[in-house]
Design a protein around this motif. Structure first.
Motif, PDB file in Angstrom:
ATOM      1  N   GLY A 251      -1.702 -11.092 -17.659  1.00  0.00           N
ATOM      2  CA  GLY A 251      -0.706 -10.359 -18.456  1.00  0.00           C
ATOM      3  C   GLY A 251       0.363  -9.650 -17.631  1.00  0.00           C
ATOM      4  N   LEU A 252       0.174  -9.578 -16.321  1.00  0.00           N
ATOM      5  CA  LEU A 252       1.163  -8.916 -15.454  1.00  0.00           C
ATOM      6  C   LEU A 252       2.182  -9.960 -14.991  1.00  0.00           C
ATOM      7  N   ARG A 253       3.495  -9.606 -15.063  1.00  0.00           N
ATOM      8  CA  ARG A 253       4.561 -10.545 -14.718  1.00  0.00           C
ATOM      9  C   ARG A 253       5.199 -10.115 -13.409  1.00  0.00           C
ATOM     10  N   LEU A 254       5.066 -10.931 -12.371  1.00  0.00           N
ATOM     11  CA  LEU A 254       5.610 -10.570 -11.064  1.00  0.00           C
ATOM     12  C   LEU A 254       6.798 -11.465 -10.719  1.00  0.00           C
ATOM     13  N   PRO A 255       7.954 -10.860 -10.407  1.00  0.00           N
ATOM     14  CA  PRO A 255       9.157 -11.653 -10.146  1.00  0.00           C
ATOM     15  C   PRO A 255       9.182 -12.231  -8.732  1.00  0.00           C
ATOM     16  N   PHE A 256       9.739 -13.435  -8.581  1.00  0.00           N
ATOM     17  CA  PHE A 256       9.946 -14.057  -7.265  1.00  0.00           C
ATOM     18  C   PHE A 256      11.358 -14.588  -7.207  1.00  0.00           C
ATOM     19  N   LYS A 257      11.864 -14.705  -5.994  1.00  0.00           N
ATOM     20  CA  LYS A 257      13.217 -15.207  -5.834  1.00  0.00           C
ATOM     21  C   LYS A 257      13.293 -16.625  -6.393  1.00  0.00           C
TER      22      LYS A 257
ATOM     23  N   GLU B  58      -3.500  -5.098   2.578  1.00  0.00           N
ATOM     24  CA  GLU B  58      -2.457  -4.079   2.719  1.00  0.00           C
ATOM     25  C   GLU B  58      -1.281  -4.318   1.768  1.00  0.00           C
ATOM     26  N   ALA B  59      -1.312  -5.409   1.000  1.00  0.00           N
ATOM     27  CA  ALA B  59      -0.235  -5.677   0.038  1.00  0.00           C
ATOM     28  C   ALA B  59      -0.551  -5.091  -1.331  1.00  0.00           C
ATOM     29  N   ILE B  60      -1.674  -4.390  -1.421  1.00  0.00           N
ATOM     30  CA  ILE B  60      -2.040  -3.697  -2.662  1.00  0.00           C
ATOM     31  C   ILE B  60      -2.212  -2.223  -2.292  1.00  0.00           C
ATOM     32  N   GLY B  61      -1.579  -1.345  -3.057  1.00  0.00           N
ATOM     33  CA  GLY B  61      -1.663   0.072  -2.693  1.00  0.00           C
ATOM     34  C   GLY B  61      -1.812   0.969  -3.905  1.00  0.00           C
ATOM     35  N   LEU B  62      -2.042   2.243  -3.646  1.00  0.00           N
ATOM     36  CA  LEU B  62      -2.107   3.221  -4.729  1.00  0.00           C
ATOM     37  C   LEU B  62      -0.728   3.349  -5.356  1.00  0.00           C
ATOM     38  N   CYS B  63      -0.697   3.439  -6.675  1.00  0.00           N
ATOM     39  CA  CYS B  63       0.576   3.534  -7.381  1.00  0.00           C
ATOM     40  C   CYS B  63       0.893   4.994  -7.652  1.00  0.00           C
ATOM     41  N   LEU B  64       2.058   5.421  -7.187  1.00  0.00           N
ATOM     42  CA  LEU B  64       2.441   6.814  -7.395  1.00  0.00           C
ATOM     43  C   LEU B  64       3.332   6.952  -8.630  1.00  0.00           C
ATOM     44  N   ALA B  65       3.915   5.835  -9.078  1.00  0.00           N
ATOM     45  CA  ALA B  65       4.772   5.876 -10.269  1.00  0.00           C
ATOM     46  C   ALA B  65       3.902   6.015 -11.521  1.00  0.00           C
TER      47      ALA B  65
ATOM     48  N   THR C 183      -9.136   3.053   4.854  1.00  0.00           N
ATOM     49  CA  THR C 183     -10.286   3.033   3.944  1.00  0.00           C
ATOM     50  C   THR C 183     -10.218   1.718   3.167  1.00  0.00           C
ATOM     51  N   MET C 184     -11.278   0.918   3.246  1.00  0.00           N
ATOM     52  CA  MET C 184     -11.294  -0.352   2.525  1.00  0.00           C
ATOM     53  C   MET C 184     -11.995  -0.135   1.190  1.00  0.00           C
ATOM     54  N   VAL C 185     -11.349  -0.598   0.133  1.00  0.00           N
ATOM     55  CA  VAL C 185     -11.888  -0.404  -1.211  1.00  0.00           C
ATOM     56  C   VAL C 185     -12.078  -1.771  -1.871  1.00  0.00           C
ATOM     57  N   SER C 186     -13.249  -1.999  -2.459  1.00  0.00           N
ATOM     58  CA  SER C 186     -13.446  -3.215  -3.250  1.00  0.00           C
ATOM     59  C   SER C 186     -13.350  -2.840  -4.715  1.00  0.00           C
ATOM     60  N   ALA C 187     -12.523  -3.582  -5.434  1.00  0.00           N
ATOM     61  CA  ALA C 187     -12.322  -3.284  -6.856  1.00  0.00           C
ATOM     62  C   ALA C 187     -12.010  -4.586  -7.585  1.00  0.00           C
ATOM     63  N   ARG C 188     -12.292  -4.618  -8.883  1.00  0.00           N
ATOM     64  CA  ARG C 188     -12.012  -5.822  -9.664  1.00  0.00           C
ATOM     65  C   ARG C 188     -10.561  -5.767 -10.139  1.00  0.00           C
ATOM     66  N   ILE C 189      -9.796  -6.787  -9.755  1.00  0.00           N
ATOM     67  CA  ILE C 189      -8.390  -6.843 -10.148  1.00  0.00           C
ATOM     68  C   ILE C 189      -8.151  -8.184 -10.811  1.00  0.00           C
ATOM     69  N   ALA C 190      -7.600  -8.166 -12.019  1.00  0.00           N
ATOM     70  CA  ALA C 190      -7.281  -9.397 -12.753  1.00  0.00           C
ATOM     71  C   ALA C 190      -8.451 -10.379 -12.728  1.00  0.00           C
TER      72      ALA C 190
ATOM     73  N   GLN D 119      -0.931  -1.023  -7.314  1.00  0.00           N
ATOM     74  CA  GLN D 119       0.224  -1.911  -7.493  1.00  0.00           C
ATOM     75  C   GLN D 119       0.364  -2.857  -6.302  1.00  0.00           C
ATOM     76  N   PHE D 120       0.970  -4.032  -6.618  1.00  0.00           N
ATOM     77  CA  PHE D 120       1.260  -5.004  -5.565  1.00  0.00           C
ATOM     78  C   PHE D 120       2.538  -4.614  -4.847  1.00  0.00           C
ATOM     79  N   ASP D 121       2.567  -4.803  -3.541  1.00  0.00           N
ATOM     80  CA  ASP D 121       3.822  -4.722  -2.799  1.00  0.00           C
ATOM     81  C   ASP D 121       4.542  -6.054  -3.028  1.00  0.00           C
ATOM     82  N   ARG D 122       5.613  -6.006  -3.819  1.00  0.00           N
ATOM     83  CA  ARG D 122       6.308  -7.240  -4.256  1.00  0.00           C
ATOM     84  C   ARG D 122       6.836  -8.073  -3.085  1.00  0.00           C
TER      85      ARG D 122
END
Ligand SMILES: Nc1ncnc2c1ncn2[C@@H]1O[C@H](COP(=O)(O)OP(=O)(O)OP(=O)(O)O)[C@@H](O)[C@H]1O
Ligand SMILES: [Mg+2]
Length: 361
Positions: A259-265, A282-289, A308-315, A338-341
Motif C-alpha cells: 500500500g505504500l507508493r515510492l517514487p523513482f526517477k 541504513e536506508a531505513i530510519g526513524l521518522c521524525l515527520a 543499534t540494530m533493530v529487527s522489525a516486521r516491515i511490509a 521511513q525509507f531513505d528515498r
C-alpha cells in the motif's frame, strides 16, 4: 611490469565446466579480490594464473607475454595458501628461505633477504622456532615471508586468513594491506568473505558459477549492485528485500509495497510487473515527520555501541534496521519508520536484474 590479463579463460574438469570464458585485466600494482560462494571457481582461476592448473581455453598474459604453457616457477609469481604448507621439521628462517635455496641464492643473500622479510612481518624473534611452536597468525606471517623473499612481481592469495579466529583475521587483514602498500605488487586475493574483499581491494570481482557477475571498486558494488544476488552478497547485515509491484503513471514510476507508493526517477518495466525492493539497514530510519511510511514493532534490538540494530516486521517481511545508539528503542516498542528515498534499489523479481535508473541523478 606485472599486468595480468585473462582473455576468455575457460576451464573444464572432464565434463564439468568450472570457468566459462572470463575476461579480466589486472593493472600493475593493483589489488583485486575475487569473491563468490563456495564452488564458483575462485581457486580454479587463481591456480590457473599460478600455473598449477592447465588452462582449457583462452589466453593468460603476464605483462605482454602469453604464459599458458610457462612453468609455475618461471612465472615470477608467489602464492600464499590457506593451510600455510610450512615444513614442520624446519626452522622459521629455513622455511622462509627454502625457495631461495632451491634457486641457488647464496647463503649471505639468503640471510639478508630473510632478515628483511622477518623485519617487515615483525617476526625477527621467531626465526629459530619450528612451525609447531607458533600461533596461527605467526604461521601465516611465515607463509607470507616465504612469498615476500622471492620478490615476485605478483602475489596470489587463496583464502589466507580463513583458518584464523575473528580477531586475528582483522589484524592480519591490516597486515596484508600494509604490505601491499609497502611492496606495491600486483595482487589477486581470493576470499568468500565479502568484508575482507571490500576492505582490502582496489577492485572486487564477484564470481558465480564460473562467470563474472559484476566487478568494480568496493563502493560501487555496495551502492549500485547490478543484480539482487550481488546486492545480497555484499554488505552485512544483508540488504532487506520487499515484494513490490511497479506502477507507471503520468507523474513517473513508482513501486508499491504493502500500500505504500515510492517514487523513482524511472523504472524500465511494465505497469504491474513484480519486483523486489531492496533497502540496506541504513536506508531505513526513524521518522521524525508526522506521517511515517510504516509503524513497526521492535522484535529484537542489539545495541552494538556504534549502532543499534533493530529487527522489525516491515511490509510482511522481517527487516533489519540500523539506528543510532541515541535513538530511544526498546523491545516491543512501536517505531515510526521511513525509507531513505535516495538509497533504494529495484530488482526484477523474475531475472533479479537491477531495473531502476539512478535515483540520485
Ligand atoms: N580437480 C577437480 N576435478 C573436478 N572438479 C573440480 C576440481 N577442482 C574443482 N572442481 C570443481 O570446479 C568448481 C570450482 O571449484 P573451485 O575450487 O575453484 O571453487 P572455489 O570458488 O574456490 O570454492 P571454495 O570457496 O569452496 O574454495 C567446483 O564445482 C568444483 O567442484
Ligand atoms: Mg577455493
Amino acid at each position: 611490469m606485472a599486468t595480468i590479463t585473462l582473455d576468455k579463460i575457460e576451464k573444464n574438469y572432464g565434463a564439468v565446466k568450472a570457468i566459462h570464458g572470463i575476461d579480466l585485466e589486472i593493472k600493475d600494482g593493483e589489488f583485486v579480490a575475487l569473491v563468490g560462494p563456495s564452488g564458483c571457481g575462485k581457486s580454479t582461476l587463481l591456480r590457473m594464473v599460478a600455473g598449477l592448473e592447465d588452462i582449457t581455453g583462452g589466453r593468460l598474459l603476464i605483462g605482454d607475454k602469453v604464459v599458458n604453457s610457462v612453468e609455475p616457477r618461471d612465472r615470477d609469481i608467489a602464492m600464499v595458501f590457506q593451510d600455510y604448507a610450512l615444513y614442520p621439521h624446519m626452522s622459521v628462517a629455513d622455511n622462509i628461505g627454502f625457495g631461495l635455496k632451491m634457486r641457488k641464492v647464496s647463503e649471505a643473500d639468503r640471510k639478508s633477504l630473510i632478515a628483511e622479510a622477518a623485519q617487515m612481518l615483525q617476526i625477527e624473534k621467531l626465526l629459530d622456532r619450528r612451525p609447531a611452536e607458533l600461533s596461527g597468525g605467526q604461521r601465516q606471517r611465515v607463509a607470507m615471508g616465504r612469498a615476500i623473499v622471492r620478490r615476485p612481481s605478483a602475489f596470489l592469495f587463496d583464502e589466507p586468513l580463513s583458518n584464523l579466529d575473528a580477531k586475528l583475521r582483522v589484524e592480519m587483514r591490516t597486515e596484508i594491506k600494509r604490505l601491499h602498500g609497502l611492496l606495491g605488487r600486483t595482487t589477486i586475493y581470493v576470499t568468500h568473505d565479502q568484508v575482507e574483499a571490500l576492505t582490502l581491494a582496489d577492485r572486487v570481482v564477484i564470481l558465480k558459477d564460473g562467470r563474472i557477475l559484476q566487478e568494480g571498486p568496493p563502493l560501487t558494488l555496495y551502492e549500485r549492485p547490478a543484480t539482487r544476488f550481488v546486492a545480497e552478497f555484499i554488505g552485512s547485515p544483508q540488504m532487506n528485500m520487499f515484494d513490490g509491484v511497479v506502477r507507471q503513471a503520468a507523474e513517473g514510476s513508482f513501486v508499491e509495497i504493502d500500500g505504500l507508493r515510492l517514487p523513482f526517477k524511472r523504472i524500465d518495466a511494465q505497469d504491474g510487473q513484480k519486483v523486489h525492493l531492496g533497502a540496506r539497514p541504513e536506508a531505513i530510519g526513524l521518522c521524525l515527520a508526522e506521517v511515517s511510511d510504516f509503524v513497526s514493532q521492535v522484535e529484537v534490538f542489539e545495541p552494538l555501541g556504534s549502532d543499534t540494530m533493530v529487527s522489525a516486521r516491515i511490509a510482511g517481511a522481517m527487516a533489519v534496521v540500523r539506528l543510532s545508539p541515541e535513538d530511544p528503542v526498546a523491545r516491543g516498542m512501536d517505531l515510526p519508520l521511513q525509507f531513505d528515498r535516495m538509497k533504494l534499489h529495484v530488482f526484477d523479481a523474475a531475472t533479479g536484474d537491477r531495473i531502476e535508473t539512478d535515483s540520485t541523478s
